[in-house]
Design an enzyme around this catalytic site. Sequence first.
Site, PDB file in Angstrom:
ATOM      1  N   ASN A  11     -56.460  40.833  94.487  1.00  0.00           N
ATOM      2  CA  ASN A  11     -55.173  41.474  94.190  1.00  0.00           C
ATOM      3  C   ASN A  11     -54.260  40.438  94.791  1.00  0.00           C
ATOM      4  O   ASN A  11     -54.104  40.371  95.991  1.00  0.00           O
ATOM      5  CB  ASN A  11     -54.985  42.810  94.548  1.00  0.00           C
ATOM      6  CG  ASN A  11     -53.557  43.305  94.370  1.00  0.00           C
ATOM      7  OD1 ASN A  11     -52.561  42.906  94.364  1.00  0.00           O
ATOM      8  ND2 ASN A  11     -53.498  44.531  93.900  1.00  0.00           N
ATOM      9  N   GLU A  39     -52.298  42.289  89.927  1.00  0.00           N
ATOM     10  CA  GLU A  39     -50.762  42.316  90.320  1.00  0.00           C
ATOM     11  C   GLU A  39     -50.441  40.967  90.276  1.00  0.00           C
ATOM     12  O   GLU A  39     -49.669  40.206  91.225  1.00  0.00           O
ATOM     13  CB  GLU A  39     -50.469  42.799  91.673  1.00  0.00           C
ATOM     14  CG  GLU A  39     -50.697  44.388  91.821  1.00  0.00           C
ATOM     15  CD  GLU A  39     -49.804  44.868  93.097  1.00  0.00           C
ATOM     16  OE1 GLU A  39     -48.691  45.070  92.788  1.00  0.00           O
ATOM     17  OE2 GLU A  39     -50.680  45.181  93.946  1.00  0.00           O
ATOM     18  N   TYR A 152     -56.487  47.047  87.362  1.00  0.00           N
ATOM     19  CA  TYR A 152     -55.647  47.528  88.473  1.00  0.00           C
ATOM     20  C   TYR A 152     -55.472  48.949  88.155  1.00  0.00           C
ATOM     21  O   TYR A 152     -54.409  49.303  87.217  1.00  0.00           O
ATOM     22  CB  TYR A 152     -54.048  46.690  88.387  1.00  0.00           C
ATOM     23  CG  TYR A 152     -53.241  46.993  89.334  1.00  0.00           C
ATOM     24  CD1 TYR A 152     -53.643  47.188  90.838  1.00  0.00           C
ATOM     25  CD2 TYR A 152     -51.987  47.461  88.940  1.00  0.00           C
ATOM     26  CE1 TYR A 152     -52.805  47.526  91.718  1.00  0.00           C
ATOM     27  CE2 TYR A 152     -51.084  47.544  89.941  1.00  0.00           C
ATOM     28  CZ  TYR A 152     -51.305  47.731  91.433  1.00  0.00           C
ATOM     29  OH  TYR A 152     -50.458  48.334  92.256  1.00  0.00           O
ATOM     30  N   ASP A 211     -58.683  46.293  91.753  1.00  0.00           N
ATOM     31  CA  ASP A 211     -58.190  47.253  92.701  1.00  0.00           C
ATOM     32  C   ASP A 211     -58.030  48.529  92.165  1.00  0.00           C
ATOM     33  O   ASP A 211     -57.204  48.800  91.294  1.00  0.00           O
ATOM     34  CB  ASP A 211     -56.638  46.550  93.164  1.00  0.00           C
ATOM     35  CG  ASP A 211     -55.902  47.562  94.202  1.00  0.00           C
ATOM     36  OD1 ASP A 211     -56.633  48.634  94.380  1.00  0.00           O
ATOM     37  OD2 ASP A 211     -54.795  47.370  94.401  1.00  0.00           O
ATOM     38  N   ASN A 213     -57.376  51.095  94.282  1.00  0.00           N
ATOM     39  CA  ASN A 213     -56.656  52.141  94.793  1.00  0.00           C
ATOM     40  C   ASN A 213     -57.310  53.271  95.538  1.00  0.00           C
ATOM     41  O   ASN A 213     -56.583  54.351  95.467  1.00  0.00           O
ATOM     42  CB  ASN A 213     -55.361  52.228  94.209  1.00  0.00           C
ATOM     43  CG  ASN A 213     -54.439  51.241  94.306  1.00  0.00           C
ATOM     44  OD1 ASN A 213     -53.897  51.129  95.376  1.00  0.00           O
ATOM     45  ND2 ASN A 213     -53.497  50.663  93.198  1.00  0.00           N
ATOM     46  N   ASP A 313     -51.472  41.301 100.813  1.00  0.00           N
ATOM     47  CA  ASP A 313     -51.914  42.412 101.577  1.00  0.00           C
ATOM     48  C   ASP A 313     -53.282  42.727 101.341  1.00  0.00           C
ATOM     49  O   ASP A 313     -53.795  43.620 102.029  1.00  0.00           O
ATOM     50  CB  ASP A 313     -50.976  43.544 101.243  1.00  0.00           C
ATOM     51  CG  ASP A 313     -50.911  44.003  99.816  1.00  0.00           C
ATOM     52  OD1 ASP A 313     -50.962  43.198  98.748  1.00  0.00           O
ATOM     53  OD2 ASP A 313     -50.033  45.045  99.665  1.00  0.00           O
ATOM     54  N   HIS A 314     -53.979  42.039 100.217  1.00  0.00           N
ATOM     55  CA  HIS A 314     -55.393  42.000  99.854  1.00  0.00           C
ATOM     56  C   HIS A 314     -55.964  41.000 100.340  1.00  0.00           C
ATOM     57  O   HIS A 314     -55.261  39.762 100.273  1.00  0.00           O
ATOM     58  CB  HIS A 314     -55.534  42.719  98.415  1.00  0.00           C
ATOM     59  CG  HIS A 314     -55.010  43.689  98.034  1.00  0.00           C
ATOM     60  ND1 HIS A 314     -55.965  44.713  97.515  1.00  0.00           N
ATOM     61  CD2 HIS A 314     -53.819  44.199  97.678  1.00  0.00           C
ATOM     62  CE1 HIS A 314     -55.087  45.929  97.136  1.00  0.00           C
ATOM     63  NE2 HIS A 314     -53.950  45.387  97.309  1.00  0.00           N
TER      64      HIS A 314
END
Length: 328
Positions: A11, A39, A152, A211, A213, A313-314
């Site tokens: 991601n 993303e 995603y 991802d 989540n 951030d990943h």
Amino acid sequence: MSSPLRVASYNVNGIRAAQRRGFEQWLARRDPDVVALQEVRCPVDQVPEGVFGHLHATYEPGQIPGRNGVAVLTREPPAAVRTWSGQAWAIPSRLGPGGPHTPGGDGTQPGEGSRLDTPFATLARGISRYADEGRYVEVDLADRPLTVASLYLPKGGLPVELQKPGRMREAPDGGVKHERKLHFMDALARHVTRSRKAARDAGREFLLMGDLNIAHLTHDVRNWRRSHQAEGFLPVEREWIDTLIGPRTLVDVLRRQVGEVDGPYSWWSWMGQAFTNDVGWRIDYHLATPGLARTAVAAGVDREPSYEERVSDHAPVVVDYDLGGWTT
């Protein structure tokens, strides 16, 4: 003796920002054969030229400006592509099929994209609601009997009974985002079952990356005792992953490889000392059919050495699959 097939899920939190922070250097250093991106968040005509290096990109940007967008990068153009929207873009490698600065077979220049018609024969019930959001792309590799998908999954939100004004970063929404995520998960489970079985019937293994989540186990959240009422670690979300994986359906490859240990995490907040102190979540997955999962010889997370060196951030989840002479 052939080299293992190196496959990554990443991601990138916006490909243009990721390029500025060092995505191309990571790609050159790790030299993966296949990469699932999430993303990407970039119009096709604004994808940085050459950012995917020597790999061919199959990109589903979706119709929501500045959000979502998934891609699969491969050494060879895929044999087939399928998306929920029925459309995707092919972005040829920096080298092109014949060397540096060689036009692609469809007349495009390296870095440009050509539009593809990529429909599924039918969509699983509920999927059409998300068809234009750029959340799923699936390709058949040209040189391996393997179908690879990049996903995603929506972040979601809290159920209405857990929404407490003053204790939330976002305004209460009456549980709308939570219910939408549950609906997506329900539809996705039907779709994944279809795709897994279609791959099997075509003599292919199936690999779902991305991802989700959702952190599945207590090993997947650093501060899990305080996270039972946090989106992404709710019991209903974790139980859904229980239904998705199993010894005859899909295997969580990284967890199988590392065992029952804390982490390795794949996401950390940009805020505070979360990254420095490794206060993270594991929400990025390789979910493989059992035959493919058995070939995994190495798996890990490419966590950067320092906060300043972070690309996203990943961090990418990388698995080496030793397929030996397994070719089409």
